[in-house]
Write a protein that holds these residues in place. Structure first.
Motif, PDB file in Angstrom:
ATOM      1  N   GLY A 215       0.812  -1.216   0.000  1.00 50.82           N
ATOM      2  CA  GLY A 215       0.000   0.000   0.000  1.00 50.82           C
ATOM      3  C   GLY A 215       0.842   1.261   0.000  1.00 50.82           C
ATOM      4  N   SER A 216       2.171   1.102   0.102  1.00 51.47           N
ATOM      5  CA  SER A 216       3.066   2.259   0.067  1.00 51.47           C
ATOM      6  C   SER A 216       3.810   2.298  -1.253  1.00 51.47           C
ATOM      7  CB  SER A 216       4.093   2.178   1.208  1.00 51.47           C
ATOM      8  OG  SER A 216       5.059   3.212   1.063  1.00 51.47           O
ATOM      9  N   LEU A 217       3.849   3.467  -1.859  1.00 50.42           N
ATOM     10  CA  LEU A 217       4.592   3.647  -3.115  1.00 50.42           C
ATOM     11  C   LEU A 217       5.976   4.217  -2.847  1.00 50.42           C
ATOM     12  CD1 LEU A 217       1.708   5.296  -5.206  1.00 50.42           C
ATOM     13  CD2 LEU A 217       2.430   2.909  -5.243  1.00 50.42           C
ATOM     14  N   ARG A 218       6.303   4.448  -1.597  1.00 49.35           N
ATOM     15  CA  ARG A 218       7.532   5.149  -1.223  1.00 49.35           C
ATOM     16  C   ARG A 218       8.781   4.314  -1.506  1.00 49.35           C
ATOM     17  NH1 ARG A 218      10.775   5.873   3.381  1.00 49.35           N
ATOM     18  NH2 ARG A 218       9.749   4.209   4.547  1.00 49.35           N
ATOM     19  N   THR A 219       9.788   4.946  -2.112  1.00 49.25           N
ATOM     20  CA  THR A 219      11.087   4.295  -2.242  1.00 49.25           C
ATOM     21  C   THR A 219      11.640   4.060  -0.843  1.00 49.25           C
ATOM     22  OG1 THR A 219      11.473   5.482  -4.295  1.00 49.25           O
ATOM     23  CG2 THR A 219      13.408   4.538  -3.236  1.00 49.25           C
ATOM     24  N   GLY A 220      12.088   2.853  -0.571  1.00 52.04           N
ATOM     25  CA  GLY A 220      12.605   2.543   0.762  1.00 52.04           C
ATOM     26  C   GLY A 220      11.518   2.184   1.756  1.00 52.04           C
ATOM     27  N   SER A 221      10.322   1.934   1.249  1.00 53.85           N
ATOM     28  CA  SER A 221       9.175   1.621   2.099  1.00 53.85           C
ATOM     29  C   SER A 221       9.405   0.408   3.005  1.00 53.85           C
ATOM     30  CB  SER A 221       7.970   1.350   1.184  1.00 53.85           C
ATOM     31  OG  SER A 221       7.042   0.489   1.789  1.00 53.85           O
ATOM     32  N   SER A 222       8.985   0.539   4.267  1.00 51.65           N
ATOM     33  CA  SER A 222       9.044  -0.593   5.203  1.00 51.65           C
ATOM     34  C   SER A 222       8.134  -1.720   4.716  1.00 51.65           C
ATOM     35  CB  SER A 222       8.560  -0.180   6.586  1.00 51.65           C
ATOM     36  OG  SER A 222       8.750   1.163   6.845  1.00 51.65           O
TER      37      SER A 222
ATOM     38  N   THR B 299       0.454  -2.973   4.129  1.00 53.88           N
ATOM     39  CA  THR B 299       0.151  -1.548   3.949  1.00 53.88           C
ATOM     40  C   THR B 299       0.394  -0.700   5.194  1.00 53.88           C
ATOM     41  OG1 THR B 299      -1.598   0.001   3.230  1.00 53.88           O
ATOM     42  CG2 THR B 299      -2.309  -1.864   4.597  1.00 53.88           C
ATOM     43  N   PRO B 300       0.775   0.547   4.985  1.00 49.04           N
ATOM     44  CA  PRO B 300       0.774   1.485   6.107  1.00 49.04           C
ATOM     45  C   PRO B 300      -0.617   2.100   6.276  1.00 49.04           C
ATOM     46  CG  PRO B 300       1.642   2.591   4.171  1.00 49.04           C
ATOM     47  CD  PRO B 300       1.255   1.189   3.750  1.00 49.04           C
ATOM     48  N   GLU B 301      -0.725   2.986   7.248  1.00 46.34           N
ATOM     49  CA  GLU B 301      -1.935   3.796   7.443  1.00 46.34           C
ATOM     50  C   GLU B 301      -1.579   5.234   7.107  1.00 46.34           C
ATOM     51  OE1 GLU B 301      -4.521   3.295  11.050  1.00 46.34           O
ATOM     52  OE2 GLU B 301      -3.574   5.182  11.637  1.00 46.34           O
ATOM     53  N   TYR B 302      -2.459   5.907   6.395  1.00 41.28           N
ATOM     54  CA  TYR B 302      -2.288   7.338   6.154  1.00 41.28           C
ATOM     55  C   TYR B 302      -3.517   8.069   6.681  1.00 41.28           C
ATOM     56  CZ  TYR B 302       1.448   6.330   2.728  1.00 41.28           C
ATOM     57  OH  TYR B 302       2.595   5.908   2.101  1.00 41.28           O
ATOM     58  N   ALA B 303      -3.306   9.106   7.462  1.00 44.42           N
ATOM     59  CA  ALA B 303      -4.405   9.951   7.946  1.00 44.42           C
ATOM     60  C   ALA B 303      -5.544   9.101   8.512  1.00 44.42           C
ATOM     61  CB  ALA B 303      -4.903  10.877   6.826  1.00 44.42           C
ATOM     62  N   PHE B 304      -5.162   8.149   9.354  1.00 42.42           N
ATOM     63  CA  PHE B 304      -6.112   7.281  10.053  1.00 42.42           C
ATOM     64  C   PHE B 304      -6.951   6.418   9.114  1.00 42.42           C
ATOM     65  CE2 PHE B 304      -5.475  10.945  12.934  1.00 42.42           C
ATOM     66  CZ  PHE B 304      -4.825  10.267  13.955  1.00 42.42           C
ATOM     67  N   GLY B 305      -6.417   6.096   7.963  1.00 44.06           N
ATOM     68  CA  GLY B 305      -7.186   5.255   7.042  1.00 44.06           C
ATOM     69  C   GLY B 305      -6.283   4.454   6.122  1.00 44.06           C
TER      70      GLY B 305
ATOM     71  N   THR C  14      -0.563  -4.975   8.239  1.00 42.38           N
ATOM     72  CA  THR C  14      -0.564  -3.515   8.329  1.00 42.38           C
ATOM     73  C   THR C  14       0.659  -3.122   9.139  1.00 42.38           C
ATOM     74  OG1 THR C  14      -2.991  -3.546   8.299  1.00 42.38           O
ATOM     75  CG2 THR C  14      -1.920  -1.483   8.945  1.00 42.38           C
ATOM     76  N   ALA C  15       1.593  -2.470   8.477  1.00 44.13           N
ATOM     77  CA  ALA C  15       2.856  -2.082   9.116  1.00 44.13           C
ATOM     78  C   ALA C  15       2.956  -0.568   9.053  1.00 44.13           C
ATOM     79  CB  ALA C  15       4.031  -2.744   8.398  1.00 44.13           C
ATOM     80  N   SER C  16       2.831   0.059  10.216  1.00 42.49           N
ATOM     81  CA  SER C  16       2.677   1.516  10.229  1.00 42.49           C
ATOM     82  C   SER C  16       3.178   2.060  11.561  1.00 42.49           C
ATOM     83  CB  SER C  16       1.185   1.825  10.025  1.00 42.49           C
ATOM     84  OG  SER C  16       0.992   3.130   9.562  1.00 42.49           O
ATOM     85  N   THR C  17       3.042   3.368  11.742  1.00 45.21           N
ATOM     86  CA  THR C  17       3.407   3.942  13.036  1.00 45.21           C
ATOM     87  C   THR C  17       2.425   3.448  14.106  1.00 45.21           C
ATOM     88  OG1 THR C  17       4.284   5.851  11.922  1.00 45.21           O
ATOM     89  CG2 THR C  17       3.822   6.101  14.262  1.00 45.21           C
ATOM     90  N   SER C  18       1.169   3.495  13.759  1.00 48.26           N
ATOM     91  CA  SER C  18       0.128   2.929  14.630  1.00 48.26           C
ATOM     92  C   SER C  18      -0.618   1.855  13.817  1.00 48.26           C
ATOM     93  CB  SER C  18      -0.800   4.041  15.105  1.00 48.26           C
ATOM     94  OG  SER C  18      -1.979   3.501  15.609  1.00 48.26           O
ATOM     95  N   GLY C  19      -1.449   2.302  12.863  1.00 45.63           N
ATOM     96  CA  GLY C  19      -2.006   1.374  11.876  1.00 45.63           C
ATOM     97  C   GLY C  19      -3.347   0.762  12.190  1.00 45.63           C
ATOM     98  N   GLN C  20      -3.842   1.014  13.397  1.00 46.45           N
ATOM     99  CA  GLN C  20      -5.062   0.335  13.841  1.00 46.45           C
ATOM    100  C   GLN C  20      -6.277   0.619  12.938  1.00 46.45           C
ATOM    101  OE1 GLN C  20      -6.120   1.812  17.711  1.00 46.45           O
ATOM    102  NE2 GLN C  20      -8.218   1.047  17.504  1.00 46.45           N
TER     103      GLN C  20
ATOM    104  N   PHE D 154       4.590   0.808  15.120  1.00 46.09           N
ATOM    105  CA  PHE D 154       5.966   1.328  15.281  1.00 46.09           C
ATOM    106  C   PHE D 154       6.942   0.644  14.322  1.00 46.09           C
ATOM    107  CE2 PHE D 154       3.883   1.416  19.540  1.00 46.09           C
ATOM    108  CZ  PHE D 154       3.641   2.774  19.583  1.00 46.09           C
ATOM    109  N   ILE D 155       6.491   0.458  13.088  1.00 38.22           N
ATOM    110  CA  ILE D 155       7.273  -0.350  12.146  1.00 38.22           C
ATOM    111  C   ILE D 155       8.682   0.185  11.936  1.00 38.22           C
ATOM    112  CG2 ILE D 155       6.268   0.852  10.112  1.00 38.22           C
ATOM    113  CD1 ILE D 155       7.476  -2.829  10.371  1.00 38.22           C
ATOM    114  N   ARG D 156       8.834   1.523  11.952  1.00 40.81           N
ATOM    115  CA  ARG D 156      10.173   2.075  11.647  1.00 40.81           C
ATOM    116  C   ARG D 156      11.189   1.725  12.729  1.00 40.81           C
ATOM    117  NH1 ARG D 156      10.386   6.791   7.763  1.00 40.81           N
ATOM    118  NH2 ARG D 156       8.367   6.681   6.742  1.00 40.81           N
ATOM    119  N   THR D 157      10.714   1.327  13.920  1.00 44.19           N
ATOM    120  CA  THR D 157      11.655   0.931  14.987  1.00 44.19           C
ATOM    121  C   THR D 157      11.990  -0.557  14.893  1.00 44.19           C
ATOM    122  OG1 THR D 157       9.940   0.329  16.588  1.00 44.19           O
ATOM    123  CG2 THR D 157      10.629   2.644  16.539  1.00 44.19           C
TER     124      THR D 157
END
Ligand SMILES: Cc1cc2nc3c(=O)[nH]c(=O)nc-3n(C[C@H](O)[C@H](O)[C@H](O)COP(=O)(O)O)c2cc1C
Length: 172
Positions: free
Chosen positions: A9-16, A76-82, A109-115, A142-145
């Protein structure tokens, strides 16, 4: 040979989330053809007026890839609570085609929170009749940790990823 299609769900280069999908590729046993789908950014915005048997080519390609797969992995990560818009948009194109109906699926779902994204994905995938359960769903906050700068996933999460893959493969 069984086919598994994985989607981030992330298009970011270097995505977790990409790192997790690549890690899963290293765990695949013989006899599994595992492909990470890379067309998400090309899917046009969902238009019910174009949602038929001859949709825009990137949508046909997505539907084909899902249809030819024996199982799906979404990470996928979560963006803006969704759920990230690009991923939700792609899933919207699969409602009428029924592409995911009955398809074994693992959701990570791998995100900062992600719920919220996790809950939203479970609702959406349930509506799409994808086949998943508690053993094939995983929320990693807390995927980045949990992934270092070199892309190494910590032991706890690596173990959970091995478990979710085992559960998915057992449904094939
Ligand atoms: C615009 C934006 C909004 C975000 N909103 C949330 C959020 O609501 N909840 C959350 O858990 N993380 C949020 N994040 C943080 C992401 O979870 C984090 O950047 C994650 O590492 C993204 O996944 P990736 O590494 O695979 O790209 C947001 C990030 C961005 C860029």
């Amino acid at each position: 040979m069984k086919n598994i299609c994985a989607m981030s769900g992330s298009l970011r280069t270097g995505s977790s989330n990409h790192t997790i999908l690549r890690y899963l590729s290293e765990l695949m046993p013989a006899g599994i053809n595992y492909v990470i789908y890379d067309g998400l950014a090309n899917i046009p915005a969902f238009d019910p007026g174009l949602d038929n048997d001859d949709p825009p080519p990137p949508v046909s390609d997505l539907r084909d890839k899902i249809a030819k797969s024996d199982a799906i992995v979404i990470c996928t990560p979560e963006y803006a609570f969704g759920v990230p818009g690009a991923l939700k948009n792609a899933l919207d194109w699969t409602v009428s085609s029924g592409s995911l109906s009955g398809k074994p699926l693992a959701l990570i779902t791998a995100s900062t929170s992600g719920q919220y994204a996790h809950e939203g994905m479970i609702k959406t995938l349930g509506a799409l009749d994808a086949q998943f359960n508690d053993e094939t769903t995983l929320l990693i906050p807390f995927i980045r940790t949990k992934i270092d700068a070199e892309g190494n996933i910590n032991d706890e999460i690596a173990g959970k990823l091995r478990d979710i893959l085992k559960a998915l493969l057992s449904s094939l």
